[in-house]
Design a protein around this motif. Structure first.
Motif, PDB file in Angstrom:
ATOM      1  N   CYS A  55      16.051 -12.851  10.797  1.00 22.20           N
ATOM      2  CA  CYS A  55      16.051 -11.280  10.180  1.00 22.20           C
ATOM      3  C   CYS A  55      15.152 -10.661  10.896  1.00 22.20           C
ATOM      4  CB  CYS A  55      15.610 -11.547   8.604  1.00 22.20           C
ATOM      5  SG  CYS A  55      14.060 -12.250   8.361  1.00 22.20           S
ATOM      6  N   VAL A  56      15.006  -9.378  10.788  1.00 18.43           N
ATOM      7  CA  VAL A  56      14.173  -8.407  11.682  1.00 18.43           C
ATOM      8  C   VAL A  56      13.384  -7.661  10.454  1.00 18.43           C
ATOM      9  CG1 VAL A  56      14.139  -6.407  12.963  1.00 18.43           C
ATOM     10  CG2 VAL A  56      16.005  -8.061  13.215  1.00 18.43           C
ATOM     11  N   ILE A  57      11.966  -8.104  10.780  1.00 19.69           N
ATOM     12  CA  ILE A  57      10.967  -7.437   9.915  1.00 19.69           C
ATOM     13  C   ILE A  57      10.161  -6.629  10.769  1.00 19.69           C
ATOM     14  CG2 ILE A  57       9.298  -7.836   7.822  1.00 19.69           C
ATOM     15  CD1 ILE A  57      10.485 -10.187   7.151  1.00 19.69           C
ATOM     16  N   GLY A 103       4.254  -4.206  -8.345  1.00 17.23           N
ATOM     17  CA  GLY A 103       5.562  -3.600  -7.950  1.00 17.23           C
ATOM     18  C   GLY A 103       6.539  -4.615  -7.882  1.00 17.23           C
ATOM     19  N   GLU A 104       7.336  -4.807  -6.687  1.00 15.94           N
ATOM     20  CA  GLU A 104       8.391  -5.612  -6.778  1.00 15.94           C
ATOM     21  C   GLU A 104       7.750  -6.977  -6.433  1.00 15.94           C
ATOM     22  OE1 GLU A 104       8.053  -2.807  -4.627  1.00 15.94           O
ATOM     23  OE2 GLU A 104      10.038  -1.667  -5.146  1.00 15.94           O
ATOM     24  N   LYS A 134       4.931  -7.536  -0.773  1.00 12.80           N
ATOM     25  CA  LYS A 134       4.096  -7.409   0.450  1.00 12.80           C
ATOM     26  C   LYS A 134       2.929  -8.491   0.978  1.00 12.80           C
ATOM     27  CE  LYS A 134       4.730  -2.752   1.866  1.00 12.80           C
ATOM     28  NZ  LYS A 134       4.657  -2.269   3.179  1.00 12.80           N
ATOM     29  N   GLN A 135       2.620  -9.306  -0.257  1.00 13.38           N
ATOM     30  CA  GLN A 135       1.780 -10.463   0.027  1.00 13.38           C
ATOM     31  C   GLN A 135       2.684 -11.537   0.769  1.00 13.38           C
ATOM     32  OE1 GLN A 135       0.445 -12.296  -3.288  1.00 13.38           O
ATOM     33  NE2 GLN A 135      -1.142 -13.733  -2.033  1.00 13.38           N
ATOM     34  N   VAL A 136       4.010 -11.631   0.313  1.00 15.25           N
ATOM     35  CA  VAL A 136       4.824 -12.463   0.989  1.00 15.25           C
ATOM     36  C   VAL A 136       5.136 -12.313   2.309  1.00 15.25           C
ATOM     37  CG1 VAL A 136       7.215 -13.689   0.728  1.00 15.25           C
ATOM     38  CG2 VAL A 136       5.765 -13.308  -1.338  1.00 15.25           C
ATOM     39  N   GLY A 137       5.412 -10.813   2.505  1.00 15.79           N
ATOM     40  CA  GLY A 137       5.877 -10.566   4.026  1.00 15.79           C
ATOM     41  C   GLY A 137       4.385 -10.617   4.868  1.00 15.79           C
ATOM     42  N   GLN A 138       3.250 -10.612   4.388  1.00 19.13           N
ATOM     43  CA  GLN A 138       2.296 -10.527   5.163  1.00 19.13           C
ATOM     44  C   GLN A 138       1.821 -12.088   5.669  1.00 19.13           C
ATOM     45  OE1 GLN A 138      -1.556  -9.306   3.257  1.00 19.13           O
ATOM     46  NE2 GLN A 138      -2.591  -9.437   5.334  1.00 19.13           N
ATOM     47  N   VAL A 139       2.132 -12.906   4.614  1.00 10.94           N
ATOM     48  CA  VAL A 139       1.905 -14.395   4.840  1.00 10.94           C
ATOM     49  C   VAL A 139       2.866 -14.821   5.924  1.00 10.94           C
ATOM     50  CG1 VAL A 139       1.917 -16.699   3.909  1.00 10.94           C
ATOM     51  CG2 VAL A 139       0.712 -14.907   2.953  1.00 10.94           C
ATOM     52  N   ILE A 140       4.392 -14.561   5.525  1.00 11.90           N
ATOM     53  CA  ILE A 140       5.380 -15.257   6.616  1.00 11.90           C
ATOM     54  C   ILE A 140       5.151 -14.503   7.705  1.00 11.90           C
ATOM     55  CG2 ILE A 140       6.546 -15.979   4.412  1.00 11.90           C
ATOM     56  CD1 ILE A 140       8.701 -13.629   4.941  1.00 11.90           C
ATOM     57  N   THR A 141       5.052 -13.359   7.982  1.00 15.20           N
ATOM     58  CA  THR A 141       5.098 -12.881   9.478  1.00 15.20           C
ATOM     59  C   THR A 141       3.720 -12.734  10.102  1.00 15.20           C
ATOM     60  OG1 THR A 141       4.689 -10.364   8.480  1.00 15.20           O
ATOM     61  CG2 THR A 141       6.913 -11.104   8.456  1.00 15.20           C
ATOM     62  N   ARG A 183       0.933  -2.869   6.212  1.00 15.16           N
ATOM     63  CA  ARG A 183       1.492  -1.343   6.482  1.00 15.16           C
ATOM     64  C   ARG A 183       2.412  -1.244   7.732  1.00 15.16           C
ATOM     65  NH1 ARG A 183      -4.289   0.793   7.753  1.00 15.16           N
ATOM     66  NH2 ARG A 183      -4.146  -1.502   8.697  1.00 15.16           N
ATOM     67  N   ASP A 184       2.727  -2.566   8.327  1.00 11.84           N
ATOM     68  CA  ASP A 184       3.820  -2.575   9.489  1.00 11.84           C
ATOM     69  C   ASP A 184       5.290  -2.898   8.759  1.00 11.84           C
ATOM     70  OD1 ASP A 184       1.713  -2.347  11.240  1.00 11.84           O
ATOM     71  OD2 ASP A 184       1.697  -4.403  11.604  1.00 11.84           O
ATOM     72  N   PHE A 185       5.528  -3.210   7.738  1.00 12.73           N
ATOM     73  CA  PHE A 185       6.789  -3.374   7.266  1.00 12.73           C
ATOM     74  C   PHE A 185       6.857  -2.850   5.849  1.00 12.73           C
ATOM     75  CE2 PHE A 185       4.209  -7.105   6.414  1.00 12.73           C
ATOM     76  CZ  PHE A 185       4.303  -7.140   5.145  1.00 12.73           C
ATOM     77  N   SER A 186       8.306  -2.486   5.335  1.00 11.10           N
ATOM     78  CA  SER A 186       8.441  -2.046   4.147  1.00 11.10           C
ATOM     79  C   SER A 186       8.783  -3.175   3.202  1.00 11.10           C
ATOM     80  CB  SER A 186       9.706  -1.052   4.046  1.00 11.10           C
ATOM     81  OG  SER A 186      10.973  -1.769   4.229  1.00 11.10           O
ATOM     82  N   ALA A 187       8.698  -3.211   1.658  1.00 10.79           N
ATOM     83  CA  ALA A 187       8.889  -4.078   0.899  1.00 10.79           C
ATOM     84  C   ALA A 187      10.434  -4.262   0.993  1.00 10.79           C
ATOM     85  CB  ALA A 187       8.430  -3.439  -0.535  1.00 10.79           C
ATOM     86  N   ALA A 188      11.189  -3.246   1.277  1.00  8.78           N
ATOM     87  CA  ALA A 188      12.698  -3.583   1.101  1.00  8.78           C
ATOM     88  C   ALA A 188      13.243  -4.641   2.140  1.00  8.78           C
ATOM     89  CB  ALA A 188      13.342  -2.055   1.307  1.00  8.78           C
ATOM     90  N   GLU A 189      12.470  -4.501   3.201  1.00  9.74           N
ATOM     91  CA  GLU A 189      12.827  -5.447   4.438  1.00  9.74           C
ATOM     92  C   GLU A 189      12.499  -7.006   4.068  1.00  9.74           C
ATOM     93  OE1 GLU A 189      11.942  -3.443   8.627  1.00  9.74           O
ATOM     94  OE2 GLU A 189      10.270  -3.548   7.258  1.00  9.74           O
ATOM     95  N   VAL A 190      11.424  -7.055   3.368  1.00  8.46           N
ATOM     96  CA  VAL A 190      10.992  -8.394   2.793  1.00  8.46           C
ATOM     97  C   VAL A 190      11.946  -8.874   1.644  1.00  8.46           C
ATOM     98  CG1 VAL A 190       9.284  -9.640   2.074  1.00  8.46           C
ATOM     99  CG2 VAL A 190       8.770  -7.886   3.508  1.00  8.46           C
TER     100      VAL A 190
END
Length: 100
Positions: free
Chosen positions: A3-5, A31-32, A44-51, A56-63
């Protein structure tokens, strides 16, 4: 799964996400959310940990899209939970309905 984030490709697996989030305490949900194990994590926390990227570099929708494709349960904000704008707040204080 590839996937692309934030314009960067990642190879994510469900077990890899579970392992990454092991021992991470969920922040306050505003939020989500993504349900990982029995815990509700902000997207956003999940996105930060896994990436390992800044939030600020990714959107919640991508994650959300990536986590849903991996089979995790994702919860989004209901439409009625949106913050009212100033016109809606003033109208509510006056007791008159707003037609928009």
């Amino acid at each position: 799964m590839r996937c692309v984030i934030a314009r960067f490709p990642f190879e994510l697996t469900k077990n890899g996400v579970l392992e990454s989030m092991k021992g991470v305490k969920p922040e306050a949900n505003t939020g989500e959310t993504v349900i990982i194990g029995r815990r509700h994590y902000p997207v956003k926390q999940v996105g930060q940990v896994i990436t390992r990227q800044d939030r600020r570099d990714f959107s919640a929708a991508e994650v959300l899209r990536a986590m849903a494709r991996l089979g995790f349960t994702c919860r989004t904000l209901p439409a009625s939970a949106s913050v009212p704008n100033s016109l809606q707040q003033a109208s509510a204080m006056l007791g008159t309905p707003v037609t928009a």
